[in-house]
Design a protein around this motif. Sequence first.
Motif, PDB file in Angstrom:
ATOM      1  N   ALA A 188       0.824  -1.205   0.000  1.00  0.00           N
ATOM      2  CA  ALA A 188       0.000   0.000   0.000  1.00  0.00           C
ATOM      3  C   ALA A 188       0.860   1.258   0.000  1.00  0.00           C
ATOM      4  O   ALA A 188       0.578   2.227  -0.726  1.00  0.00           O
ATOM      5  CB  ALA A 188      -0.939  -0.012   1.206  1.00  0.00           C
ATOM      6  N   ALA A 189       1.913   1.278   0.819  1.00  0.00           N
ATOM      7  CA  ALA A 189       2.783   2.458   0.878  1.00  0.00           C
ATOM      8  C   ALA A 189       3.469   2.686  -0.467  1.00  0.00           C
ATOM      9  O   ALA A 189       3.558   3.823  -0.957  1.00  0.00           O
ATOM     10  CB  ALA A 189       3.820   2.279   1.983  1.00  0.00           C
ATOM     11  N   ALA A 190       3.942   1.602  -1.088  1.00  0.00           N
ATOM     12  CA  ALA A 190       4.593   1.735  -2.389  1.00  0.00           C
ATOM     13  C   ALA A 190       3.586   2.159  -3.450  1.00  0.00           C
ATOM     14  O   ALA A 190       3.891   3.003  -4.314  1.00  0.00           O
ATOM     15  CB  ALA A 190       5.244   0.407  -2.779  1.00  0.00           C
ATOM     16  N   ARG A 191       2.396   1.591  -3.422  1.00  0.00           N
ATOM     17  CA  ARG A 191       1.353   1.952  -4.399  1.00  0.00           C
ATOM     18  C   ARG A 191       1.070   3.446  -4.379  1.00  0.00           C
ATOM     19  O   ARG A 191       0.994   4.081  -5.434  1.00  0.00           O
ATOM     20  CB  ARG A 191       0.081   1.169  -4.074  1.00  0.00           C
ATOM     21  N   GLU A 192       0.921   4.028  -3.193  1.00  0.00           N
ATOM     22  CA  GLU A 192       0.607   5.452  -3.090  1.00  0.00           C
ATOM     23  C   GLU A 192       1.725   6.307  -3.669  1.00  0.00           C
ATOM     24  O   GLU A 192       1.471   7.270  -4.405  1.00  0.00           O
ATOM     25  CB  GLU A 192       0.354   5.823  -1.622  1.00  0.00           C
ATOM     26  N   GLY A 246      -5.821   7.068 -10.471  1.00  0.00           N
ATOM     27  CA  GLY A 246      -6.730   5.933 -10.542  1.00  0.00           C
ATOM     28  C   GLY A 246      -6.150   4.654 -10.003  1.00  0.00           C
ATOM     29  O   GLY A 246      -6.879   3.689  -9.757  1.00  0.00           O
ATOM     30  N   ALA A 247      -4.843   4.622  -9.816  1.00  0.00           N
ATOM     31  CA  ALA A 247      -4.191   3.406  -9.324  1.00  0.00           C
ATOM     32  C   ALA A 247      -4.202   3.311  -7.813  1.00  0.00           C
ATOM     33  O   ALA A 247      -3.810   2.284  -7.261  1.00  0.00           O
ATOM     34  CB  ALA A 247      -2.756   3.341  -9.834  1.00  0.00           C
ATOM     35  N   ARG A 248      -4.637   4.374  -7.137  1.00  0.00           N
ATOM     36  CA  ARG A 248      -4.566   4.365  -5.669  1.00  0.00           C
ATOM     37  C   ARG A 248      -5.544   3.376  -5.045  1.00  0.00           C
ATOM     38  O   ARG A 248      -5.403   3.010  -3.885  1.00  0.00           O
ATOM     39  CB  ARG A 248      -4.822   5.776  -5.139  1.00  0.00           C
ATOM     40  N   GLY A 249      -6.544   2.936  -5.806  1.00  0.00           N
ATOM     41  CA  GLY A 249      -7.522   2.023  -5.226  1.00  0.00           C
ATOM     42  C   GLY A 249      -7.245   0.559  -5.486  1.00  0.00           C
ATOM     43  O   GLY A 249      -8.013  -0.296  -5.036  1.00  0.00           O
ATOM     44  N   ILE A 250      -6.147   0.242  -6.174  1.00  0.00           N
ATOM     45  CA  ILE A 250      -5.907  -1.168  -6.493  1.00  0.00           C
ATOM     46  C   ILE A 250      -5.474  -1.935  -5.246  1.00  0.00           C
ATOM     47  O   ILE A 250      -4.817  -1.401  -4.356  1.00  0.00           O
ATOM     48  CB  ILE A 250      -4.851  -1.320  -7.605  1.00  0.00           C
ATOM     49  N   PHE A 251      -5.867  -3.186  -5.213  1.00  0.00           N
ATOM     50  CA  PHE A 251      -5.517  -4.046  -4.091  1.00  0.00           C
ATOM     51  C   PHE A 251      -4.291  -4.878  -4.455  1.00  0.00           C
ATOM     52  O   PHE A 251      -4.047  -5.160  -5.636  1.00  0.00           O
ATOM     53  CB  PHE A 251      -6.687  -4.970  -3.743  1.00  0.00           C
ATOM     54  N   PRO A 252      -3.532  -5.288  -3.458  1.00  0.00           N
ATOM     55  CA  PRO A 252      -2.370  -6.144  -3.765  1.00  0.00           C
ATOM     56  C   PRO A 252      -2.829  -7.477  -4.323  1.00  0.00           C
ATOM     57  O   PRO A 252      -3.856  -8.014  -3.886  1.00  0.00           O
ATOM     58  CB  PRO A 252      -1.677  -6.302  -2.406  1.00  0.00           C
ATOM     59  N   PRO A 253      -2.121  -8.013  -5.295  1.00  0.00           N
ATOM     60  CA  PRO A 253      -2.467  -9.350  -5.799  1.00  0.00           C
ATOM     61  C   PRO A 253      -2.447 -10.362  -4.661  1.00  0.00           C
ATOM     62  O   PRO A 253      -1.621 -10.264  -3.743  1.00  0.00           O
ATOM     63  CB  PRO A 253      -1.351  -9.642  -6.816  1.00  0.00           C
ATOM     64  N   PRO A 254      -3.351 -11.316  -4.668  1.00  0.00           N
ATOM     65  CA  PRO A 254      -3.398 -12.294  -3.562  1.00  0.00           C
ATOM     66  C   PRO A 254      -2.063 -12.969  -3.278  1.00  0.00           C
ATOM     67  O   PRO A 254      -1.741 -13.264  -2.131  1.00  0.00           O
ATOM     68  CB  PRO A 254      -4.453 -13.305  -4.059  1.00  0.00           C
ATOM     69  N   VAL A 255      -1.254 -13.197  -4.334  1.00  0.00           N
ATOM     70  CA  VAL A 255       0.010 -13.898  -4.120  1.00  0.00           C
ATOM     71  C   VAL A 255       0.942 -13.088  -3.229  1.00  0.00           C
ATOM     72  O   VAL A 255       1.761 -13.660  -2.488  1.00  0.00           O
ATOM     73  CB  VAL A 255       0.679 -14.217  -5.477  1.00  0.00           C
TER      74      VAL A 255
END
Length: 599
Positions: A244-248, A258-267
């Motif tokens: 999450a920190a890296a995504r932001e 628009g990418a701020r709402g993506i969830f981490p892949p389950p893996v």
Amino acid sequence: MMARWWPERRRPETRGPEKRGRGSWVAGSVVYGSVVQVTAVTGDVSVTGGEPPLYRVDAFPSARPRLTVEEARAQPARLLLARQGVVPFTGRSAELARLAEWRDGAPSVSVLLLHGPGGQGKTRLAARFATLSCEAGWDVLQARHASDPAPVGTAACRADKAGTGVLMVADYAERWPVTDLLELMQDAARQEGRPARVLLVARPAGAWWQPLANRLDRMGLATDQLPLSTLADDPITSAGDLFAAARERFAAALKAPGARGIFPPPVVLSKDSGFRSVLAIHMAALAEVDRVRRNPEQAETGLNTPAQFSAYLLNRERDHWQTLHANSRVTTPPDALGRAVYTAALTGAVTYQDGRAALTAIDACPDGDAARLLTDHAVPYPSSTPHTGTVLEPLYPDVLAEDFIALTTPGHEVEDYAPDPWATGAARRLLADKGELPGWPRHALYTLASASARWPHLAEHELAPLYLTQLDLVLESNDDAVRLGLTVLATLPTSVLQRVRVPNPVPGFAGYVSFTAVSAGVTSKLLVDDEDPYVRARAYLDLAEHIVLTGSINDSLAAIDQALAILLPLPADERVLRRVKALKERAHEALVRAEETER
């Protein structure tokens, strides 16, 4: 003159070959090694007897060069670099406390090894500790071996006053020749009036570190080590938090709200072993953010492995090469440019003349085209120190460069990345024509061995043939690289190892003990299926003979016992039995001497 580390620029002491590595330590890319100064001379002059420089000292960088949005979008992988600091430092409170305790300890000189697998965050932790040490009043410097890439020149981390001590950070320590590391330590021991701390940063420990630590102990220098565990296991972090920190931060750097709402892949959240390093998690976050920015309507791509995320980011690098070529920024097509990138990953940054020779040796281009290829390669990968004239700046981070070698080389099963048949045997071509280029074998073999540890097709088809066809060159390269290569090869099937020439340990190697242990392991595996028991027994006795020279008496006796276990059911061979008896007596005598020394 007593050696010092100073944060300001000074003229280094002029010294001859016999004072290699001595003299005042100063910041500012000062070379430590053999220096020859000639003045007030007319006519022709010939100077001989000089030696190559050992290492350079720079002020530790604190300011970070920021990428523009356009630069980040063109080459997203650059956002992963530790020196960019895009994702804020987090966690590691226990490690920072341990490092501070070591720094503030009583010894006047102390050495600590910070080690862990690639991508675990060693460089970021060392940089954070350097910043905190600077704030605490320490002068902070960095040392790099003369054969390693130069650091990026940025504003220096400087103490506001003279400094209560000197902290020297040396990254890639496992790639330094042991003799040069000892020179660095001896210079550290010459500080006047304030403590000196040397922080070595490396991937492995044990194989190269323990012999060095023993040498330092005999020199009266305190040593310690700090293994770096995965950041995802830190009490105040988790894989989800890191993602999450890296995504932001990546979304902000790429201007992709628009990418701020993506969830981490389950893996990433599954505690899969491939995502236990902070770099692997950051690579996954960056790939997902960039994918959403470019194709917001696209469904999930199904990336599930570190190799797939690497392939995505490397394909983005290739997209950049294609754009440069289409816009006439470079004349070299992407495939040919990729061969220069492959070469740079093996050689590291080199001089212009060495770069031309490397491209020709590896068959990346004809010699007449090498100058143009070097110029074009520098467009996406400019030299980190332009004033030094180096070329072939490698792709970073190191793990991504290793993945580029693996994915470019045929034999992998990653569908989203097409290999280049040219890469088959490329490392062997490069090393076969090394000439007088001392940085090539060590850097190339170590990089190939590190990549092979994660990519079995490289180990079998690229690394193993080096130990079969070019063993002499391998042994000349670097003992730590040779040991790492053998360790990787030991994981391969016996059918592959049977095609490898396992080198006998050479007493001249600084890491003779650990090298012997690895050789013994490989030899034992090779001997399991040998049908001739006398051949197997003699091989174990050969190992025992080598091991006893290292002082590892118990290991030598164990090898002798293995030989005896093979020989006992067989008809007696007096020559072999005499050799067993002589070796046992020699080992026991050495054991008695060792016990008497300890009393």
